[in-house]
Design a protein around this motif. Structure first.
Motif, PDB file in Angstrom:
ATOM      1  N   PRO A 140       0.594  -0.692  -6.460  1.00  0.00           N
ATOM      2  CA  PRO A 140       1.916  -0.227  -6.066  1.00  0.00           C
ATOM      3  C   PRO A 140       3.003  -1.161  -6.580  1.00  0.00           C
ATOM      4  O   PRO A 140       2.792  -2.376  -6.718  1.00  0.00           O
TER       5      PRO A 140
ATOM      6  N   LYS B 254      -2.347  13.798   2.375  1.00  0.00           N
ATOM      7  CA  LYS B 254      -2.556  12.417   2.797  1.00  0.00           C
ATOM      8  C   LYS B 254      -2.953  11.572   1.591  1.00  0.00           C
ATOM      9  O   LYS B 254      -3.818  11.960   0.800  1.00  0.00           O
ATOM     10  N   ALA B 255      -2.286  10.418   1.458  1.00  0.00           N
ATOM     11  CA  ALA B 255      -2.658   9.469   0.412  1.00  0.00           C
ATOM     12  C   ALA B 255      -3.851   8.661   0.917  1.00  0.00           C
ATOM     13  O   ALA B 255      -3.727   7.838   1.816  1.00  0.00           O
TER      14      ALA B 255
ATOM     15  N   ILE C 264      -4.681  11.620  -3.685  1.00  0.00           N
ATOM     16  CA  ILE C 264      -4.041  12.508  -2.707  1.00  0.00           C
ATOM     17  C   ILE C 264      -5.030  13.568  -2.255  1.00  0.00           C
ATOM     18  O   ILE C 264      -5.688  14.217  -3.079  1.00  0.00           O
TER      19      ILE C 264
ATOM     20  N   LYS D  74       7.472   4.865   4.636  1.00  0.00           N
ATOM     21  CA  LYS D  74       6.234   5.417   4.111  1.00  0.00           C
ATOM     22  C   LYS D  74       6.529   6.228   2.856  1.00  0.00           C
ATOM     23  O   LYS D  74       7.446   7.053   2.827  1.00  0.00           O
ATOM     24  N   ILE D  75       5.742   5.994   1.813  1.00  0.00           N
ATOM     25  CA  ILE D  75       5.890   6.765   0.573  1.00  0.00           C
ATOM     26  C   ILE D  75       5.487   8.207   0.835  1.00  0.00           C
ATOM     27  O   ILE D  75       4.364   8.492   1.249  1.00  0.00           O
TER      28      ILE D  75
ATOM     29  N   GLN E 119      -2.241   6.905  -6.948  1.00  0.00           N
ATOM     30  CA  GLN E 119      -2.622   7.407  -5.626  1.00  0.00           C
ATOM     31  C   GLN E 119      -3.717   8.459  -5.739  1.00  0.00           C
ATOM     32  O   GLN E 119      -3.758   9.227  -6.705  1.00  0.00           O
TER      33      GLN E 119
ATOM     34  N   THR F  57      -3.983   3.820  -2.415  1.00  0.00           N
ATOM     35  CA  THR F  57      -2.897   3.485  -3.337  1.00  0.00           C
ATOM     36  C   THR F  57      -3.266   2.199  -4.053  1.00  0.00           C
ATOM     37  O   THR F  57      -3.636   1.211  -3.422  1.00  0.00           O
TER      38      THR F  57
ATOM     39  N   THR G  69       4.540  12.115   0.058  1.00  0.00           N
ATOM     40  CA  THR G  69       3.875  12.968  -0.923  1.00  0.00           C
ATOM     41  C   THR G  69       4.645  14.277  -1.027  1.00  0.00           C
ATOM     42  O   THR G  69       5.703  14.444  -0.422  1.00  0.00           O
TER      43      THR G  69
ATOM     44  N   GLN H 189       0.831  -1.195   0.000  1.00  0.00           N
ATOM     45  CA  GLN H 189       0.000   0.000   0.000  1.00  0.00           C
ATOM     46  C   GLN H 189       0.872   1.255   0.000  1.00  0.00           C
ATOM     47  O   GLN H 189       1.658   1.441  -0.907  1.00  0.00           O
ATOM     48  N   GLU H 190       0.761   2.094   1.039  1.00  0.00           N
ATOM     49  CA  GLU H 190       1.523   3.354   1.068  1.00  0.00           C
ATOM     50  C   GLU H 190       2.917   3.185   1.661  1.00  0.00           C
ATOM     51  O   GLU H 190       3.598   4.178   1.946  1.00  0.00           O
ATOM     52  N   GLU H 191       3.374   1.955   1.851  1.00  0.00           N
ATOM     53  CA  GLU H 191       4.672   1.719   2.468  1.00  0.00           C
ATOM     54  C   GLU H 191       5.530   0.806   1.599  1.00  0.00           C
ATOM     55  O   GLU H 191       5.027   0.050   0.769  1.00  0.00           O
TER      56      GLU H 191
END
Length: 493
Positions: free
Chosen positions: A457, A450-451, A475, A441-442, A473, A454, A444, A420-422
């Motif tokens: 990925p 905040k995402a 955002i 953490k990916i 994503q 996602t 922005t 996901q976002e990591e």
């Protein structure tokens, strides 16, 4: 319009903290105005440390589509972009780079028709040509040697493995000679540009024993040499990766089994030109860190049990299947990496441990990973070290690589996969095992963004100690409307 911004500059100010100094940085991010409904995207790393991004923009009915290739430099700044004329029903399936060209294969509604593109990485000029490949059902592997195509797939009628050679100037491919048994599969294909040859490793089995066959071809598809790799009766060679080099230097590094050829008993190294009964074998129990994905007490019990079975002359109880990665060549030798997995079956309501799972006649519903491994060898095939990356809740519907593996110039082996976002990552320094789970953490553009979601990925190795993470994503900035993008984040380990 795409935006490139530099992020995480504050990491440069945190050298007083050892923890921050060791954490990967994300020096630059690129956002492209794409969404998952209308766009399909592929991110390809090129040997000149640039990125080639292919994207297709189509309507909801896929009756109209535009195809683009765009090159970005190390700062994710656009170098050039070009569009190509391809029918809207075609989709990307495989790619290969032989500098200065990158080749992509597309397939459409008619299974035997394929489109090949050739893009010059210097100026973006792209050639497009359609071929009709009547016999091949799907393309599983694709290599290019001196501008000629080598394809691995399955025969549309017999379902046996198939190796084809295709000259771009000709309309039809030719079948390359090989011996295909009922249990035969291709293990590796390597275009050795320096030695101007292509090597193919074929795993052959009759269900009771297994051997390897190595065939070498020149760029015109002419057979240069053929080797049958045999071993003693108590060991069957299952799969292997082949090293570059001339015929006298080439080696195989892979897995071997004993009675049940579905499972790996250990790893081997062997010169391709060696005689029968030679090579080095390393059982799983000999490896220092292979079982470190287990809890310490479980590993201790497993080792004690298997040692007792070995003394009694019995077969091991552990059941490991290994999906090998492409071999990594180092200045002093090689690194062989792989993922330990087991099939998940549709009718299984209980998840048994890997050692106790039995494969009944059930339909596979996916493949779950337990850990990834890496082993370092010298040029002669001697094992120098091994290490393990425990994997939690990592699965795939198809048997494909889920972990990206790279070697940094300083010798570290970096493994990473998206969640996901990591980004979950692991850094190996030879056999020093680390059981901590490392997450990144990916980032922005701004901290107040905040995402929210996602999708799709991914992460690939780029150059040196740098990777690139990407995906779609949604955002949500603070006090502003959300935006949907395709992001690319450079990650430096």
């Amino acid at each position: 319009m795409a935006k490139v911004r530099f992020v995480l500059i504050f990491y440069l100010l945190l050298f007083t903290s050892l923890a921050f100094a060791q954490e990967p940085t994300q020096p630059v991010r690129l956002e492209l105005p794409f969404n998952r409904t209308e766009n399909s995207v592929e991110v390809l790393a090129l040997p000149d440390s640039s990125l080639l991004v292919y994207h297709k923009t189509s309507n909801a009915w896929n009756t109209k589509a535009d195809f683009y290739f765009t090159k970005y430099n190390q700062k994710l700044e656009q170098v050039w972009t070009t569009s190509v004329d391809i029918p809207p029903s075609y989709d990307f399936v495989r790619h290969y780079t032989e500098m200065p060209y990158t080749y992509l294969i597309f397939t459409g509604d008619i299974p035997e028709e394929y489109i090949f593109t050739r893009t010059n990485s210097i100026n973006g000029r792209t050639d497009v040509k359609k071929y009709k490949l009547d016999d091949i059902e799907a393309i599983h592997e694709f290599n290019v040697l001196q501008g000629n195509y080598f394809l691995i797939g399955h025969n549309r009628f017999s379902q046996k493995p198939l190796l084809l050679h295709l000259k771009p100037s000709e309309e039809k491919p030719k079948h390359l000679p090989s011996v295909y048994g009922e249990e035969s599969t291709f293990s590796d294909m390597l275009a050795d540009q320096e030695n101007r040859r292509l090597d193919v490793v074929l795993s052959e089995s009759n269900g009771r024993v297994s051997r390897l066959q190595v065939k070498s071809f020149n760029a015109d598809g002419e057979l240069l040499g053929n080797h049958f790799i045999l071993q003693q009766n108590d060991k069957s060679l299952l799969n292997a990766e082949i090293t570059p080099g001339d015929s006298a230097q080439k080696m195989l590094l892979g897995t071997y089994g004993t009675r049940d050829l579905r499972y790996t008993s250990g790893f081997f190294t062997k010169p391709v030109s060696a005689v029968y009964n030679t090579g080095d074998f390393y059982s799983i129990m000999q490896l220092k860190n292979f079982l470190k994905y287990m809890k310490p007490r479980r590993e201790e019990r497993t080792r004690a049990r298997e040692a007792a079975r070995l003394r009694a002359g019995k077969e091991p109880l552990y059941r490991f299947r290994i999906l090998l990665h492409d071999l990594i060549t180092t200045p002093t030798g090689y690194i062989l990496a792989g993922e330990a997995y087991y099939p998940q079956y549709r009718n299984n309501s209980v998840s048994l441990p890997l050692e106790r799972r039995q494969a009944f006649m059930q339909n596979t519903e996916g493949y779950k990973r337990t850990h990834a491994v890496a082993m370092g060898f010298d040029k002669k095939g001697n094992l120098l070290w091994d290490n393990t990356f425990p994997l939690k809740d990592v699965a795939s519907m198809e048997l494909v690589h889920t972990v990206e593996v790279a070697r940094a110039p300083d010798g570290r082996v970096i493994m990473a996969y998206p969640d996901q976002e990591e980004i979950i990552y692991h850094i190996m320094q030879e056999d020093k095992f680390d059981d901590k789970e490392h997450k990144l953490k990916i980032m922005t553009y701004n901290e107040n963004e905040k995402a929210q979601a996602t999708e799709d990925p991914g992460i690939i190795k780029w150059y040196d100690n740098h990777f690139v993470a990407f995906g779609f994503q949604r955002i949500k900035p603070s006090g502003a409307e959300y935006r949907t993008v395709f992001y690319l984040n450079k990650i430096s380990f």
